[in-house]
Every structure is written in C-alpha cells, then in structure tokens.
Design a protein around this motif. Sequence first.
Motif, PDB file in Angstrom:
ATOM      1  N   LYS A 111      31.932  29.617 -37.049  1.00  0.00           N
ATOM      2  CA  LYS A 111      31.488  30.997 -36.899  1.00  0.00           C
ATOM      3  C   LYS A 111      30.035  31.060 -36.415  1.00  0.00           C
ATOM      4  CE  LYS A 111      35.354  33.063 -37.947  1.00  0.00           C
ATOM      5  NZ  LYS A 111      36.012  32.695 -39.121  1.00  0.00           N
ATOM      6  N   ARG A 112      29.159  30.177 -36.926  1.00  0.00           N
ATOM      7  CA  ARG A 112      27.769  30.154 -36.436  1.00  0.00           C
ATOM      8  C   ARG A 112      27.735  29.896 -34.936  1.00  0.00           C
ATOM      9  NH1 ARG A 112      26.324  27.629 -41.458  1.00  0.00           N
ATOM     10  NH2 ARG A 112      26.754  25.601 -40.568  1.00  0.00           N
ATOM     11  N   LEU A 113      28.517  28.920 -34.472  1.00  0.00           N
ATOM     12  CA  LEU A 113      28.553  28.607 -33.046  1.00  0.00           C
ATOM     13  C   LEU A 113      29.055  29.802 -32.236  1.00  0.00           C
ATOM     14  CD1 LEU A 113      30.027  24.996 -33.220  1.00  0.00           C
ATOM     15  CD2 LEU A 113      27.704  25.606 -32.460  1.00  0.00           C
ATOM     16  N   MET A 114      30.144  30.405 -32.679  1.00  0.00           N
ATOM     17  CA  MET A 114      30.739  31.512 -31.927  1.00  0.00           C
ATOM     18  C   MET A 114      29.859  32.756 -31.965  1.00  0.00           C
ATOM     19  SD  MET A 114      34.800  31.047 -32.815  1.00  0.00           S
ATOM     20  CE  MET A 114      35.370  32.268 -31.605  1.00  0.00           C
ATOM     21  N   ILE A 115      29.318  33.077 -33.146  1.00  0.00           N
ATOM     22  CA  ILE A 115      28.467  34.264 -33.274  1.00  0.00           C
ATOM     23  C   ILE A 115      27.194  34.077 -32.454  1.00  0.00           C
ATOM     24  CG2 ILE A 115      27.072  35.630 -34.880  1.00  0.00           C
ATOM     25  CD1 ILE A 115      29.277  34.906 -37.020  1.00  0.00           C
ATOM     26  N   LYS A 142      30.805  35.506 -47.155  1.00  0.00           N
ATOM     27  CA  LYS A 142      29.964  34.313 -47.280  1.00  0.00           C
ATOM     28  C   LYS A 142      29.103  34.096 -46.037  1.00  0.00           C
ATOM     29  CE  LYS A 142      32.647  31.441 -50.426  1.00  0.00           C
ATOM     30  NZ  LYS A 142      33.424  30.190 -50.534  1.00  0.00           N
ATOM     31  N   ILE A 143      29.608  34.467 -44.870  1.00  0.00           N
ATOM     32  CA  ILE A 143      28.826  34.248 -43.652  1.00  0.00           C
ATOM     33  C   ILE A 143      28.003  35.474 -43.267  1.00  0.00           C
ATOM     34  CG2 ILE A 143      30.391  32.459 -42.809  1.00  0.00           C
ATOM     35  CD1 ILE A 143      31.273  34.589 -40.662  1.00  0.00           C
ATOM     36  N   GLY A 144      27.968  36.480 -44.117  1.00  0.00           N
ATOM     37  CA  GLY A 144      27.101  37.627 -43.870  1.00  0.00           C
ATOM     38  C   GLY A 144      27.755  38.810 -43.192  1.00  0.00           C
ATOM     39  N   GLY A 145      29.072  38.827 -43.114  1.00  0.00           N
ATOM     40  CA  GLY A 145      29.769  39.968 -42.526  1.00  0.00           C
ATOM     41  C   GLY A 145      29.595  41.205 -43.392  1.00  0.00           C
ATOM     42  N   ARG A 146      29.303  42.330 -42.758  1.00  0.00           N
ATOM     43  CA  ARG A 146      29.130  43.599 -43.478  1.00  0.00           C
ATOM     44  C   ARG A 146      30.386  44.436 -43.274  1.00  0.00           C
ATOM     45  NH1 ARG A 146      27.558  48.767 -42.327  1.00  0.00           N
ATOM     46  NH2 ARG A 146      27.133  48.294 -40.159  1.00  0.00           N
ATOM     47  N   LEU A 147      31.010  44.830 -44.370  1.00  0.00           N
ATOM     48  CA  LEU A 147      32.209  45.654 -44.319  1.00  0.00           C
ATOM     49  C   LEU A 147      31.836  47.027 -43.780  1.00  0.00           C
ATOM     50  CD1 LEU A 147      35.224  45.872 -45.018  1.00  0.00           C
ATOM     51  CD2 LEU A 147      34.545  46.626 -47.295  1.00  0.00           C
ATOM     52  N   ILE A 168      28.705  41.626 -37.752  1.00  0.00           N
ATOM     53  CA  ILE A 168      27.427  40.932 -37.827  1.00  0.00           C
ATOM     54  C   ILE A 168      26.672  41.342 -36.575  1.00  0.00           C
ATOM     55  CG2 ILE A 168      26.225  38.713 -37.806  1.00  0.00           C
ATOM     56  CD1 ILE A 168      28.584  37.543 -39.364  1.00  0.00           C
ATOM     57  N   THR A 169      25.490  41.907 -36.765  1.00  0.00           N
ATOM     58  CA  THR A 169      24.676  42.359 -35.644  1.00  0.00           C
ATOM     59  C   THR A 169      23.702  41.261 -35.223  1.00  0.00           C
ATOM     60  OG1 THR A 169      22.966  43.263 -37.067  1.00  0.00           O
ATOM     61  CG2 THR A 169      24.779  44.759 -36.444  1.00  0.00           C
ATOM     62  N   ARG A 170      23.156  41.437 -34.033  1.00  0.00           N
ATOM     63  CA  ARG A 170      22.154  40.506 -33.533  1.00  0.00           C
ATOM     64  C   ARG A 170      20.963  40.442 -34.502  1.00  0.00           C
ATOM     65  NH1 ARG A 170      20.691  42.154 -27.899  1.00  0.00           N
ATOM     66  NH2 ARG A 170      22.685  41.212 -27.362  1.00  0.00           N
ATOM     67  N   ALA A 171      20.530  41.598 -35.008  1.00  0.00           N
ATOM     68  CA  ALA A 171      19.394  41.629 -35.935  1.00  0.00           C
ATOM     69  C   ALA A 171      19.717  40.883 -37.226  1.00  0.00           C
ATOM     70  CB  ALA A 171      19.005  43.082 -36.237  1.00  0.00           C
ATOM     71  N   ARG A 172      20.915  41.067 -37.765  1.00  0.00           N
ATOM     72  CA  ARG A 172      21.323  40.373 -38.996  1.00  0.00           C
ATOM     73  C   ARG A 172      21.362  38.880 -38.790  1.00  0.00           C
ATOM     74  NH1 ARG A 172      22.084  37.276 -42.317  1.00  0.00           N
ATOM     75  NH2 ARG A 172      23.769  37.114 -43.786  1.00  0.00           N
ATOM     76  N   PHE A 173      21.902  38.459 -37.674  1.00  0.00           N
ATOM     77  CA  PHE A 173      22.018  37.035 -37.362  1.00  0.00           C
ATOM     78  C   PHE A 173      20.639  36.408 -37.182  1.00  0.00           C
ATOM     79  CE2 PHE A 173      22.960  33.424 -34.480  1.00  0.00           C
ATOM     80  CZ  PHE A 173      23.909  32.767 -35.253  1.00  0.00           C
ATOM     81  N   ALA A 174      19.727  37.146 -36.511  1.00  0.00           N
ATOM     82  CA  ALA A 174      18.379  36.646 -36.265  1.00  0.00           C
ATOM     83  C   ALA A 174      17.554  36.587 -37.550  1.00  0.00           C
ATOM     84  CB  ALA A 174      17.671  37.532 -35.245  1.00  0.00           C
TER      85      ALA A 174
END
Length: 179
Positions: A111-115, A142-147, A168-174
Amino acid sequence: MDRQPILAGERLLLRPLAARDWAALYGVASDPLIWAVHPAHDRWQEPVFRTFFDDALAKGGALAVIDVASGAMIGSSRFQNHHPAHGGSVEIGWTFLARSHWGGEANREMKRLMIGHALRFVERVLFVVGAQNLRSRRAMEKIGGRLKGVREMRMMAGGPVEHLQYEITRARFAAGPLA
C-alpha cells in the motif's frame, strides 16, 4: 497517471499483471480461506477467479505482487477508477495476498508503494471495502485510511453487498509514514 508501473520495495516487487501470470496467481487465489470473510467469498473457484482475472487484464491497472526473497507470486492489487479532475483521485483495491503474507509487512509495503505512486498524480486515494469485511477494514485503519461517509452497493458473489469508502490524501500521506 501510469496505472501499471513497476514499484520496488524492500520485500515486494509490484509489476503489471500479464496473461502469463494466470497459473501462479490462481495458485494463490485458489485458497478458500483467503476469501472466507471477503464479500466475493466464492472467488477461490476457478470460473469465478477467471472472470476476476480477465476483468483485471481488460481494465488495466492490475499489478502482480512478487515476494522479492523467493521470487514467488503472492497476490495482486489494482489501480482503477482514475478521475484526474479537481485534484484527482484513484481507487486502490481488488487486493489479495497469500495467507503466508498476512499480518506482516507485505500489505503495508504494498500500500505504501501504491499510495506513494498514486499521490504523485492525484490528491487522494480511495479504497472501497466491504462493510462486513472486518479484516480489510482493520488493515485500512492501520495504514491511516480515514472512513468517509460514503456507502455504496456492489454486486459480489451473486448479490448486493454494502461497501464503505476510505481515503488517504496527499497531505495525510506526507504527514508521516503509514503505520
């Protein structure tokens, strides 16, 4: 956005799924326990999986997941429903992994690679998960997905199944590494 990139991590290699991958991928997917709590609980059956596999090839965006250490095919995932307008989004899903790779780092790394790849091109990544699929819902959290408040019905295993949307948004991932 390239929906069939080659993505290399420490443990996994994700590459475009090809017709020649049928036997190896069905070898993984034929385990009924992989699908036991999944809305498509019959996907371990050869004709059902053949439809899934052919759909993946026809729509593009499907990736084979390879264990780097062994060279073995261990599952697949897809980029689908790419919408570039208004900042853009793409859905990641149709994911499954061999049970030998459950509970460890494989899903998080994949998921990290794909996101990370997707968020170079779009503002947000979406995941649509069966409402009753608690294993996948926990993995998303667990990977930070927001419902999100989005619910939809999808036909699975012969009937409608309620699904929930995570993002998961760009801001959340960053903001930091995914758990």
